[in-house]
Design a protein around this motif. Structure first.
Motif, short mmCIF file in Angstrom:
data_model
loop_
_atom_site.label_atom_id
_atom_site.label_comp_id
_atom_site.label_asym_id
_atom_site.label_seq_id
_atom_site.Cartn_x
_atom_site.Cartn_y
_atom_site.Cartn_z
N UNK A 12 0.83 -1.21 0.00
CA UNK A 12 0.00 0.00 0.00
C UNK A 12 0.86 1.25 0.00
N UNK A 13 1.94 1.23 0.76
CA UNK A 13 2.84 2.39 0.78
C UNK A 13 3.58 2.56 -0.54
N UNK A 14 3.73 1.47 -1.31
CA UNK A 14 4.44 1.54 -2.58
C UNK A 14 3.57 2.03 -3.73
N UNK B 119 10.60 -5.80 -5.45
CA UNK B 119 9.55 -4.81 -5.65
C UNK B 119 9.77 -4.02 -6.93
N UNK B 120 10.98 -4.08 -7.46
CA UNK B 120 11.31 -3.39 -8.71
C UNK B 120 11.40 -4.36 -9.88
N UNK B 121 12.09 -5.48 -9.67
CA UNK B 121 12.16 -6.54 -10.68
C UNK B 121 11.68 -7.83 -10.03
N UNK B 122 10.40 -8.13 -10.17
CA UNK B 122 9.86 -9.35 -9.55
C UNK B 122 10.48 -10.60 -10.19
N UNK B 123 10.32 -11.71 -9.48
CA UNK B 123 10.80 -12.99 -10.01
C UNK B 123 9.65 -13.96 -10.18
N UNK C 232 6.78 -0.15 -12.05
CA UNK C 232 6.93 1.30 -12.19
C UNK C 232 7.38 1.96 -10.89
N UNK C 233 7.82 1.19 -9.90
CA UNK C 233 8.09 1.75 -8.58
C UNK C 233 9.15 2.85 -8.61
N UNK D 170 10.00 4.92 -11.05
CA UNK D 170 9.42 6.13 -11.64
C UNK D 170 8.38 6.75 -10.71
N UNK D 171 7.58 5.92 -10.07
CA UNK D 171 6.55 6.44 -9.16
C UNK D 171 7.18 7.15 -7.97
N UNK D 172 8.25 6.55 -7.42
CA UNK D 172 8.93 7.18 -6.28
C UNK D 172 9.58 8.50 -6.68
N UNK D 173 10.22 8.51 -7.83
CA UNK D 173 10.84 9.76 -8.30
C UNK D 173 9.78 10.83 -8.53
N UNK D 174 8.62 10.44 -9.04
CA UNK D 174 7.54 11.40 -9.26
C UNK D 174 7.07 12.01 -7.94
N UNK D 175 7.20 11.25 -6.84
CA UNK D 175 6.83 11.75 -5.52
C UNK D 175 7.98 12.51 -4.85
#
Length: 342
Positions: free
Chosen positions: A235-237, A258-262, A273-274, A276-281
């Motif tokens: 949820x926080x991600x 969380x960035x490259x799942x297996x 997209x984590x 990019x999403x974090x950078x956008x925040x």
């Protein structure tokens, strides 16, 4: 090799490249020395790490020391000390029942009689050769090392402490927040410009620290679960969750998955997209943990079938750098420094 490069290219997303990611020596050079020892941190600094990372727990007398967990039977020889046999206990920490010996039941003087040992001897037998040689270091001793080596080498050597189980330590009257902020201030670390990040898996802990110190804060996240008594890391991600945490912290520290799942067989899946999403925040992204052994690598980067053999860690580091991460935690800082310098 060509097939691997194609796979990595397919995983990359279109994004502007960040500056060269910082290298955070995860528990020191813990792939080559027992973790959280002065020897491990010293080697990491010699290998060019930008930051050294101690996990911090408290002693009975309120001193911050570096251990992976407050339960220390896996990282010290405490079980071999007859004088401490009656200290063995079973406790519930963050909802999990754990048996062993705990730092909060020992004074610093008592802990100094113990010696460190390798936590992963089956995967790192060469590290186990150093068992019994090193003490448990205090956070102050680690700060002193960083300052001495900075003066000796002429370069900035950062500190990246993690508060371990802060809610638990608060519940037993040994809160980590004020002692940590105080020791940083005493040593001249107070502002965002200082070479310090504090990290925690608990956002409530970071909110308290934000009131006590001006250094940068990182909210750690895992692919599963969440902070005690809080909502999930997933949820926080989310974009909304990231916007919320951006009010309190300077970045996130997600696990690699969380960035490259297996996939089910251990191979990499397309990137999320984590980043990019974090950078956008407005958040930095420091990713954990990059290790060289096949056991920890995705299927396509393993070499052979021996889990302790080293695979292509450099390729994994390049993959995440291409995804735009701002920092990497690595047990092998020499490999990370050389790879990211390219």
């Amino acid at each position: 090799m060509f097939k691997t490069l194609l796979t990595l290219a397919a995983l990359a997303v279109t994004a502007p490249l960040a500056a060269k990611p910082i290298v955070i020596a995860h528990r020191g050079a813990s792939g080559e020395r027992p973790e959280h020892t002065i020897a491990s941190y010293t080697l990491a600094i010699a290998q060019g790490a930008d930051f050294i990372e101690p996990d911090l727990v408290s002693t009975k007398d309120g001193i911050l020391v570096a251990r992976h967990e407050n339960e220390i039977s896996g990282t010290t020889d405490v079980a071999d000390h007859p004088a401490f046999k009656d200290r063995k206990a079973t406790k519930t920490i963050d909802g999990e029942k754990i048996s062993g010996w705990f730092t909060e039941d020992f004074t610093l003087a008592e802990l100094k009689t113990l010696r460190a040992k390798e936590r992963l001897p089956m995967l790192r037998p060469d590290n186990a050769k150093f068992d019994g040689q090193f003490q448990i270091p205090t956070f102050q001793e680690i700060i002193d090392l960083a300052k001495a080596k900075a003066q000796e080498t002429g370069r900035r050597i950062g500190l990246y402490p993690e508060t371990k189980h802060p809610s638990y330590f608060q519940s037993i009257g040994l809160a980590l927040e004020e002692p940590l902020a105080a020791i940083l201030k005493t040593n001249g670390y107070e502002d965002k410009d200082d070479p310090v990040f504090i990290q925690s898996f608990e956002l409530a802990n970071l909110k308290q620290l934000r009131e006590l110190t001006g250094v940068r804060l990182i909210f750690l996240m895992s692919g599963e679960g969440g902070p005690p008594g809080d909502k999930s890391y997933a949820a926080y991600a989310s974009p909304a969750g990231l916007a919320e945490v951006a009010h309190y912290v300077d970045g996130i520290g997600p696990g690699k998955e969380m960035i490259v799942p297996r996939g089910p067989l251990g191979g990499s899946k397309p990137a999320t997209s984590l980043v990019a999403d974090a950078h956008a925040a407005g958040l930095q992204v420091h990713v954990w943990t990059f290790r060289a052994e096949n056991y920890f690598l995705p299927l396509e980067l393993r070499k052979g079938v021996n889990p302790r053999a080293r695979g292509d860690l450099a390729a994994e580091l390049k993959q995440f750098a291409a995804l735009g991460v701002d920092g990497v935690f690595s047990d092998f800082p020499a490999i990370a420094v050389a790879t990211l310098a390219e």
